[in-house]
Scaffold this active site. Structure first.
Site, PDB file in Angstrom:
ATOM      1  N   ASP A  93     -12.626   1.253   4.075  1.00  0.00           N
ATOM      2  CA  ASP A  93     -11.848   1.939   5.101  1.00  0.00           C
ATOM      3  C   ASP A  93     -12.309   3.397   5.050  1.00  0.00           C
ATOM      4  O   ASP A  93     -11.859   4.174   4.220  1.00  0.00           O
ATOM      5  CB  ASP A  93     -10.362   1.799   4.757  1.00  0.00           C
ATOM      6  CG  ASP A  93      -9.435   2.601   5.664  1.00  0.00           C
ATOM      7  OD1 ASP A  93      -9.918   3.483   6.399  1.00  0.00           O
ATOM      8  OD2 ASP A  93      -8.215   2.357   5.615  1.00  0.00           O
TER       9      ASP A  93
ATOM     10  N   ARG B 174      -6.501 -10.212   7.515  1.00  0.00           N
ATOM     11  CA  ARG B 174      -5.501  -9.774   6.534  1.00  0.00           C
ATOM     12  C   ARG B 174      -4.523  -8.768   7.116  1.00  0.00           C
ATOM     13  O   ARG B 174      -3.320  -8.843   6.884  1.00  0.00           O
ATOM     14  CB  ARG B 174      -6.195  -9.173   5.298  1.00  0.00           C
ATOM     15  CG  ARG B 174      -5.235  -8.706   4.222  1.00  0.00           C
ATOM     16  CD  ARG B 174      -5.994  -8.184   3.000  1.00  0.00           C
ATOM     17  NE  ARG B 174      -6.759  -6.981   3.318  1.00  0.00           N
ATOM     18  CZ  ARG B 174      -6.254  -5.748   3.281  1.00  0.00           C
ATOM     19  NH1 ARG B 174      -4.982  -5.552   2.950  1.00  0.00           N
ATOM     20  NH2 ARG B 174      -7.006  -4.701   3.568  1.00  0.00           N
TER      21      ARG B 174
ATOM     22  N   ARG C 157     -17.901  -3.667  -1.337  1.00  0.00           N
ATOM     23  CA  ARG C 157     -18.019  -4.713  -0.324  1.00  0.00           C
ATOM     24  C   ARG C 157     -17.418  -4.300   1.004  1.00  0.00           C
ATOM     25  O   ARG C 157     -17.843  -4.749   2.066  1.00  0.00           O
ATOM     26  CB  ARG C 157     -17.354  -6.007  -0.804  1.00  0.00           C
ATOM     27  CG  ARG C 157     -15.851  -5.894  -0.965  1.00  0.00           C
ATOM     28  CD  ARG C 157     -15.185  -7.220  -1.279  1.00  0.00           C
ATOM     29  NE  ARG C 157     -13.746  -7.035  -1.450  1.00  0.00           N
ATOM     30  CZ  ARG C 157     -12.859  -7.030  -0.470  1.00  0.00           C
ATOM     31  NH1 ARG C 157     -13.252  -7.190   0.787  1.00  0.00           N
ATOM     32  NH2 ARG C 157     -11.573  -6.855  -0.722  1.00  0.00           N
TER      33      ARG C 157
ATOM     34  N   SER D 158      -3.563   0.518   6.207  1.00  0.00           N
ATOM     35  CA  SER D 158      -3.344  -0.901   6.481  1.00  0.00           C
ATOM     36  C   SER D 158      -3.210  -1.668   5.176  1.00  0.00           C
ATOM     37  O   SER D 158      -4.118  -1.647   4.338  1.00  0.00           O
ATOM     38  CB  SER D 158      -4.514  -1.473   7.294  1.00  0.00           C
ATOM     39  OG  SER D 158      -4.589  -0.825   8.557  1.00  0.00           O
TER      40      SER D 158
ATOM     41  N   CYS E  29     -12.459  -3.709  -3.756  1.00  0.00           N
ATOM     42  CA  CYS E  29     -13.341  -3.225  -2.688  1.00  0.00           C
ATOM     43  C   CYS E  29     -14.595  -2.604  -3.306  1.00  0.00           C
ATOM     44  O   CYS E  29     -15.704  -3.055  -3.060  1.00  0.00           O
ATOM     45  CB  CYS E  29     -12.596  -2.223  -1.815  1.00  0.00           C
ATOM     46  SG  CYS E  29     -11.220  -2.954  -0.902  1.00  0.00           S
TER      47      CYS E  29
END
Length: 283
Positions: free
Chosen positions: A183, A22, A180, A282, A160
């Protein structure tokens, strides 16, 4: 702070490089991390080895509680965390379901407050949990989940931190949150604040005592462009004692959270930190 720093050191020393399609970047990755927060004794897990902007984290989760689906609504609460994913994510920009600038789609709080049934009706997961806990009921299924594979194509980002399970033991409320992907330099800074605050708020509005919050992460990673700052700067610093979180005691119902609560209703006491570190984000 100790468990946070131990996880960071573990990733740096034991992590393996994994390519992320991604973002087009590599991540230094470990699998499985368990964190625990002492909400009962108000040990607020605010990172001290760099300045942590806690208000944005709480504002974001308040937006989830309200079921917001637009980055502008999050900005009004005091956080810009959804600006990039709503407006700079190439896949979402090309998605025919996107409804224009700032639209996030059916993500996070939308699923928590309006999960669609096959007949077109919706389920308010959070309302059910609050109602049960207020009555002293724990049916072993007091679960709030944002993870709906059937509607991933209708949102800008899969969740997330996707599921929160409440457990009532006597009059003490506990929370187990599942994530899951994390960062760690940027996301975990937010997520641990949110897990702690979610339990504190739910205990307050249901009339229960807050116990412990358990935070389970599957894929914990540091992006390649974050590694140097983590290894050579943040991990060289000594942590300060944890602060405490004060929540306006006038917040007594879910309706309060949905209507008038702002960041002025939260205060952190006794926070000391090192200088900020600007980690790359990101999209």
């Amino acid at each position: 702070m100790k468990q946070y720093l131990e996880l960071c050191r573990r990733i740096v020393s034991e992590g393996e490089w994994v390519a992320n399609e991604r973002t087009g970047k590599r991540c230094l990755t470990v699998i499985n991390a368990d964190l625990e927060y002492d909400v009962a004794n108000n040990q607020f897990p605010l990172i001290t080895t760099r300045k942590s902007y806690w208000k944005a984290a709480i504002a974001e989760f308040l937006g989830y509680i309200r079921g917001y689906d637009n980055a502008a609504d999050f900005r009004e609460l005091g956080t810009k965390t959804w600006d990039a994913n709503a407006n700079e994510n190439a896949a979402w920009l090309a998605n025919p379901h996107r409804r224009g600038v700032d639209d996030m789609g059916r993500v996070y709080g939308v699923q928590g407050r309006a999960w669609r049934k096959p007949n077109g009706e919706t389920i308010d997961q959070l309302r059910k949990i609050v109602n049960n806990l207020t009555k002293g009921i724990d049916d072993r299924g007091e679960i709030l989940t944002f993870f709906n594979p059937g509607e991933f194509d209708l949102g800008c980002l899969r969740p997330c931190m996707h599921t929160h399970t409440f457990s009532l033991v006597g009059d003490t409320l506990h929370l187990t949150s599942y994530q899951r992907s994390c960062d760690v330099p940027l996301g975990l800074n937010f997520n641990q604040i949110q897990v702690f605050t979610f339990l504190a708020l739910m205990a307050q509005i249901t009339g229960k005592k807050a116990g412990k919050a358990y935070h389970k992460i599957v894929n914990a990673h540091i992006y390649e462009d974050q590694l140097e700052l983590m290894r050579d700067v943040q991990l060289k610093r000594e942590p300060f004692p944890l602060p405490k979180l004060e929540i306006n005691p006038d917040i007594k119902t879910l309706e309060d959270l949905e209507t008038w609560v702002t960041m002025d209703d939260f205060k952190v006491v006794g926070y000391q930190s090192h200088e900020p570190i600007k980690y790359p984000f990101s999209v």
